[in-house]
Design an enzyme around this catalytic site. Structure first.
Site, PDB file in Angstrom:
ATOM      1  N   ASP A   4     -26.378  -8.924  35.488  1.00  0.00           N
ATOM      2  CA  ASP A   4     -26.987  -9.405  34.261  1.00  0.00           C
ATOM      3  C   ASP A   4     -28.318 -10.057  34.645  1.00  0.00           C
ATOM      4  O   ASP A   4     -28.562 -10.352  35.828  1.00  0.00           O
ATOM      5  CB  ASP A   4     -26.046 -10.418  33.602  1.00  0.00           C
ATOM      6  CG  ASP A   4     -26.608 -11.005  32.325  1.00  0.00           C
ATOM      7  OD1 ASP A   4     -27.194 -10.237  31.542  1.00  0.00           O
ATOM      8  OD2 ASP A   4     -26.477 -12.225  32.130  1.00  0.00           O
ATOM      9  N   ASP A   6     -30.530 -12.634  32.287  1.00  0.00           N
ATOM     10  CA  ASP A   6     -30.734 -14.013  31.826  1.00  0.00           C
ATOM     11  C   ASP A   6     -29.576 -14.903  32.262  1.00  0.00           C
ATOM     12  O   ASP A   6     -28.415 -14.608  32.000  1.00  0.00           O
ATOM     13  CB  ASP A   6     -30.870 -14.042  30.304  1.00  0.00           C
ATOM     14  CG  ASP A   6     -32.163 -13.403  29.841  1.00  0.00           C
ATOM     15  OD1 ASP A   6     -33.224 -13.809  30.343  1.00  0.00           O
ATOM     16  OD2 ASP A   6     -32.118 -12.487  28.989  1.00  0.00           O
TER      17      ASP A   6
END
Length: 215
Positions: A4, A6
């Site tokens: 991922d 953020d």
């Protein structure tokens, strides 16, 4: 390795909080209720849940305008540069609910390398917590999903990774471990994660953490 972005590779929480608070104020919504629905999800999906009377596409443009005001407020997470540079290029990808152009700009400013395989929110019909994005990344890497390790910081992302059949490591950068049920392992930092990923970097076993997560 499927990362991922953020809260995992980019330290974006403060900027995103300002953006979502400003948007909630503009629309007369409760800021805390909105904020809880944002992690790991496409903005349009958050809008559908918190303000079903609004047009998600139009509100995405409003959010994009608020995001542009943040400029360079997306530094790399501590340890992101050495971790990504230690990985072999063919073994990792990024899988994010964000959009391609902003991520490219932020990675360039942060001095982070971009992998060949990148999956964005606009690349799938159903974004996190659905498994589609992680399944697509595994397919593009030509690796079975059950041989992939997902690195996530949000409940929606963990759910997506598990639904795709991946092993999931939760980084406790934005949530406590107790708020991230379902992960196969927990780390507090990317430095700790790098130690666990030694088969893909300097050699050595990946040790799965089967202990009960602490707060």
């Amino acid at each position: 390795m499927l990362f991922d972005v953020d809260g995992v590779l980019l330290d974006s929480v403060s900027a995103h909080r300002r953006i979502w608070n400003a948007w909630a104020d503009l629309r007369g919504l409760h800021t805390e209720s909105v904020w809880r629905q944002t992690f790991g999800r496409r903005p349009e999906d958050t809008v559908r849940d918190v303000a079903p009377h609004l047009d998600p596409a139009a509100e995405r443009e409003v959010l994009n305008g608020l995001m542009r005001r943040e400029g360079d407020a997306f530094p790399p997470m501590e340890g992101a540069r050495p971790l990504l540079r230690a990985l072999r290029p063919e073994v990792w990808a990024i899988v994010t609910s964000g959009s391609r152009l902003p991520v490219h700009e932020r990675f360039e400013r942060a001095g982070l390398p971009l992998p060949k395989v990148q999956v964005y929110g606009e690349d799938v019909l159903h974004a996190k917590p659905h498994p589609d994005a992680y399944q697509l990344a595994a397919t593009r890497l030509r690796i079975a999903a059950n041989r992939c390790v997902v690195v996530e910081d949000a409940p929606a992302g963990i759910a997506a990774g598990k639904a795709a059949g991946c092993t999931v490591i939760a980084v406790t950068s934005t949530h406590k471990a107790t708020q991230l049920p379902g992960a196969d392992a927990y780390v507090s930092s990317l430095a700790e994660l790098r130690d666990r990923l030694s088969p893909l970097t300097s050699g050595g076993p990946f040790t799965e953490d089967t202990s009960t997560p602490s707060a």
